[in-house]
Design a protein around this motif. Structure first.
Motif, mmCIF file in Angstrom:
data_model
loop_
_atom_site.group_PDB
_atom_site.id
_atom_site.type_symbol
_atom_site.label_atom_id
_atom_site.label_comp_id
_atom_site.label_asym_id
_atom_site.label_seq_id
_atom_site.Cartn_x
_atom_site.Cartn_y
_atom_site.Cartn_z
ATOM 1 N N ASN A 108 0.824 -1.207 0.000
ATOM 2 C CA ASN A 108 0.000 0.000 0.000
ATOM 3 C C ASN A 108 0.860 1.259 0.000
ATOM 4 O OD1 ASN A 108 -2.329 -1.482 -0.017
ATOM 5 N ND2 ASN A 108 -2.698 -1.303 2.169
ATOM 6 N N LYS A 109 1.978 1.243 0.696
ATOM 7 C CA LYS A 109 2.847 2.417 0.749
ATOM 8 C C LYS A 109 3.602 2.616 -0.553
ATOM 9 C CE LYS A 109 3.676 2.322 5.694
ATOM 10 N NZ LYS A 109 4.665 2.058 6.742
ATOM 11 N N ASN A 110 4.046 1.530 -1.160
ATOM 12 C CA ASN A 110 4.905 1.620 -2.339
ATOM 13 C C ASN A 110 4.134 1.760 -3.644
ATOM 14 O OD1 ASN A 110 7.117 1.322 -0.701
ATOM 15 N ND2 ASN A 110 7.226 -0.883 -0.970
ATOM 16 N N ASN A 111 2.922 1.302 -3.695
ATOM 17 C CA ASN A 111 2.168 1.305 -4.945
ATOM 18 C C ASN A 111 1.065 2.361 -4.877
ATOM 19 O OD1 ASN A 111 0.914 0.726 -7.333
ATOM 20 N ND2 ASN A 111 0.765 -1.460 -6.980
ATOM 21 N N PRO A 112 1.182 3.436 -5.635
ATOM 22 C CA PRO A 112 0.159 4.483 -5.572
ATOM 23 C C PRO A 112 -1.207 4.016 -6.071
ATOM 24 C CG PRO A 112 1.738 4.939 -7.314
ATOM 25 C CD PRO A 112 2.234 3.741 -6.575
ATOM 26 N N GLN A 113 -1.224 2.960 -6.853
ATOM 27 C CA GLN A 113 -2.506 2.450 -7.354
ATOM 28 C C GLN A 113 -3.373 1.960 -6.193
ATOM 29 O OE1 GLN A 113 -2.070 -0.783 -10.049
ATOM 30 N NE2 GLN A 113 -4.204 -0.805 -10.660
ATOM 31 N N PHE A 114 -2.761 1.393 -5.165
ATOM 32 C CA PHE A 114 -3.503 0.922 -4.000
ATOM 33 C C PHE A 114 -3.906 2.077 -3.093
ATOM 34 C CE2 PHE A 114 -1.211 -3.071 -4.892
ATOM 35 C CZ PHE A 114 -2.305 -3.913 -4.950
ATOM 36 N N ASN A 115 -3.214 3.195 -3.200
ATOM 37 C CA ASN A 115 -3.375 4.281 -2.243
ATOM 38 C C ASN A 115 -4.107 5.481 -2.849
ATOM 39 O OD1 ASN A 115 -3.085 5.265 0.260
ATOM 40 N ND2 ASN A 115 -0.901 5.728 0.110
ATOM 41 N N GLN A 116 -5.024 5.236 -3.750
ATOM 42 C CA GLN A 116 -5.728 6.336 -4.402
ATOM 43 C C GLN A 116 -6.756 6.944 -3.456
ATOM 44 O OE1 GLN A 116 -7.404 4.543 -7.861
ATOM 45 N NE2 GLN A 116 -5.562 4.790 -9.073
ATOM 46 N N GLN A 117 -6.950 8.259 -3.608
ATOM 47 C CA GLN A 117 -7.958 8.957 -2.819
ATOM 48 C C GLN A 117 -9.309 8.859 -3.515
ATOM 49 O OE1 GLN A 117 -7.471 10.292 0.108
ATOM 50 N NE2 GLN A 117 -5.313 9.718 0.094
ATOM 51 N N ILE A 118 -10.357 8.851 -2.742
ATOM 52 C CA ILE A 118 -11.699 8.702 -3.302
ATOM 53 C C ILE A 118 -12.395 10.064 -3.368
ATOM 54 C CG2 ILE A 118 -13.878 7.435 -3.036
ATOM 55 C CD1 ILE A 118 -12.438 5.315 -1.582
ATOM 56 N N ASP A 119 -11.676 11.160 -3.156
ATOM 57 C CA ASP A 119 -12.276 12.491 -3.147
ATOM 58 C C ASP A 119 -12.772 12.917 -4.520
ATOM 59 O OD1 ASP A 119 -11.640 12.598 -0.512
ATOM 60 O OD2 ASP A 119 -9.767 13.702 -0.826
ATOM 61 N N ASN A 120 -12.145 12.472 -5.578
ATOM 62 C CA ASN A 120 -12.478 12.958 -6.910
ATOM 63 C C ASN A 120 -13.416 12.024 -7.669
ATOM 64 O OD1 ASN A 120 -10.716 10.913 -7.271
ATOM 65 N ND2 ASN A 120 -9.224 12.056 -8.473
ATOM 66 N N VAL A 121 -14.221 11.247 -6.967
ATOM 67 C CA VAL A 121 -15.142 10.325 -7.611
ATOM 68 C C VAL A 121 -16.458 11.038 -7.878
ATOM 69 C CG1 VAL A 121 -16.452 8.184 -7.299
ATOM 70 C CG2 VAL A 121 -14.109 8.326 -6.503
ATOM 71 N N ILE A 122 -16.976 10.874 -9.085
ATOM 72 C CA ILE A 122 -18.272 11.460 -9.452
ATOM 73 C C ILE A 122 -19.278 10.323 -9.534
ATOM 74 C CG2 ILE A 122 -19.559 12.709 -11.219
ATOM 75 C CD1 ILE A 122 -16.852 13.924 -12.064
ATOM 76 N N HIS A 123 -20.340 10.427 -8.778
ATOM 77 C CA HIS A 123 -21.373 9.406 -8.794
ATOM 78 C C HIS A 123 -22.417 9.766 -9.839
ATOM 79 C CE1 HIS A 123 -19.840 7.449 -5.233
ATOM 80 N NE2 HIS A 123 -19.722 8.634 -4.663
ATOM 81 N N ILE A 124 -22.671 8.861 -10.748
ATOM 82 C CA ILE A 124 -23.654 9.068 -11.801
ATOM 83 C C ILE A 124 -24.936 8.369 -11.376
ATOM 84 C CG2 ILE A 124 -24.212 8.675 -14.212
ATOM 85 C CD1 ILE A 124 -21.195 8.686 -14.738
ATOM 86 N N VAL A 125 -26.003 9.133 -11.325
ATOM 87 C CA VAL A 125 -27.286 8.596 -10.878
ATOM 88 C C VAL A 125 -28.251 8.661 -12.046
ATOM 89 C CG1 VAL A 125 -29.161 8.841 -9.223
ATOM 90 C CG2 VAL A 125 -26.829 9.405 -8.540
ATOM 91 N N LYS A 126 -28.998 7.619 -12.268
ATOM 92 C CA LYS A 126 -29.983 7.566 -13.348
ATOM 93 C C LYS A 126 -31.232 8.341 -12.912
ATOM 94 C CE LYS A 126 -31.699 4.114 -16.525
ATOM 95 N NZ LYS A 126 -31.885 2.689 -16.740
#
Length: 129
Positions: A108-126
């Protein structure tokens, strides 16, 4: 010189374990009283049982551990040490859990792919019509 191993009939009649798991258990158990304990390599187990892949062998060993029949600990990135006593099994299981947790944390520390932030997620609602 021929040697024989005694085993309980419950192992033979156990319908949950596969034939490979039973044979792996018997081979490991036969080395229990060796001078340094049961230290059997994966290669040796694969040769003796006819199991083709390490993945299958590890799956067998994991299931035996899950059923509380044995526990293993890798010593110095070398062969594994197998134990059959309940107190030592708990100690080895705890050691393996700590080792896996350390590996996971380092990934988790070495791989940024595992450590992504979820702040920039856009939820698409139908939208309903």
């Amino acid at each position: 010189m021929k040697t024989f191993e005694k085993f309980d009939s419950y192992l033979l009649n156990n319908k949950v374990l596969s034939a490979n798991e039973k044979v792996v258990y018997l081979i490991c158990k036969s080395f229990e009283n060796a001078p340094q304990g049961c230290r059997v390599s994966h290669k040796y187990l694969m040769d003796r049982t006819g199991i083709k892949t390490r993945k299958t062998l590890i799956k067998c060993l994991d299931r035996l551990t899950l059923f509380g029949m044995l526990a293993r600990k890798q010593i110095n990135n070398s062969t594994c040490h197998y134990v059959f006593e309940k107190e030592l099994m708990q100690e080895y299981i705890k050691h393996n859990q700590n080792k896996r947790r350390k590996i996971k944390l380092s990934k988790n520390k070495n791989n940024p792919q595992f450590n992504q932030q979820i702040d920039n997620v856009i939820h698409i609602v139908k939208k309903d019509k």
